[in-house]
Design an enzyme around this catalytic site. Sequence first.
Site, PDB file in Angstrom:
ATOM      1  CG  LEU A 143      -6.356  -2.996  11.043  1.00 25.70           C
ATOM      2  CD1 LEU A 143      -6.350  -4.509  10.915  1.00 25.70           C
ATOM      3  CD2 LEU A 143      -5.097  -2.504  11.743  1.00 25.70           C
ATOM      4  CG  ASP A 144      -3.339   1.822   6.354  1.00 27.25           C
ATOM      5  OD1 ASP A 144      -4.218   2.620   6.718  1.00 27.25           O
ATOM      6  OD2 ASP A 144      -2.118   2.046   6.453  1.00 27.25           O
ATOM      7  NE  ARG A 145      -8.517  -2.830  -1.228  1.00 23.68           N
ATOM      8  CZ  ARG A 145      -9.070  -2.525  -2.393  1.00 23.68           C
ATOM      9  NH1 ARG A 145      -9.117  -1.264  -2.790  1.00 23.68           N
ATOM     10  NH2 ARG A 145      -9.582  -3.458  -3.152  1.00 23.68           N
ATOM     11  NE  ARG A 245       1.259   2.336   4.252  1.00 16.61           N
ATOM     12  CZ  ARG A 245       0.252   2.365   3.380  1.00 16.61           C
ATOM     13  NH1 ARG A 245      -1.001   2.333   3.821  1.00 16.61           N
ATOM     14  NH2 ARG A 245       0.499   2.424   2.086  1.00 16.61           N
TER      15      ARG A 245
END
Length: 317
Positions: A143-145, A245
């Site tokens: 998962l992205d930060r 995104r």
Amino acid sequence: MRKPLINKDPVPSVRFVEIGAEQAGQRIDNFLLRLCKGVPKSHLYKAIRSGEVRVNKGRIGAEYRLEEGDMLRVPPLRLPRPDQAPPVPPAVFPIVFEDDALLVVDKPAGVAVHGGSGVSFGVIEQLRAARPDAPMLELAHRLDRETSGLLLIAKRRKALLGLHDMMREGGGRKHYQALVVGDWVNDKQHIRKPLLKWLTASGERRVKVDAEGKAAHTIITLEKRYGRYSLLGAELRTGRTHQIRVHLASSGYPIVGDDKYGPDEIRDRFARLGFRRMFLHACRLEIPHPLTGAALVFTAPLPPACRQLLDYMEQHP
């Protein structure tokens, strides 16, 4: 007469480690990083290159994958003292599910899943520090930060391989929620745009829509409108870096708070309201159990900050 000082540091010595079924399949560099906690990566890679690390008495490269029954020679390496504070602070994350093969946690926004790229440590390192006796803890996906929500961690090698195979073959269903800029039109829409990774002049990783990229497929559903903003559901049918995104931003609907693909003025506006994160949350995960095949469904509610923002927008359209 003053007594001589006694060096109480542990004396490094050669170790021999026999590889079991749970360790089989791991790259030797990753295995050593876990085995020799606290030893700098550069020292470990130097020991591999110089031949000090050996498998079955032979030299190997850092990409070598261990096999069950391998005898690994680990050279003398200066390890942390037993009483030395661990370099990574242990942390406990909300547990959604756990059995002997699988751990599912609800990751908060702002925490990386692993160390690297300027981040000293992440969820996986903190979990290992909190569970020093766990034989294995490995990320099954990323998962992205700034993305919150469901994160899969394997506790057994067979489970990790099973999860990787499932994701590679497009199995399971991963659902997200995102608040975007704009009035989303369709109740349901498929976005199929190829994505290509690239680096900025400063070396920062980015992704863009490009015919030379890899195929990517996201299914978007409208959940609720908030005037100039829309709450969307996003289902990943492929798992490319920054997929949701970039798909949304390239369609003209950037995610609120996105510092890579969203407008600065929108991010600043929401920061003034006290919302200082990206509104992307991994809310639902449907997978077969990697060992038993049993159907599993995990859910994670929107974090309080996201819920409070939606409540505010409801009252201030």
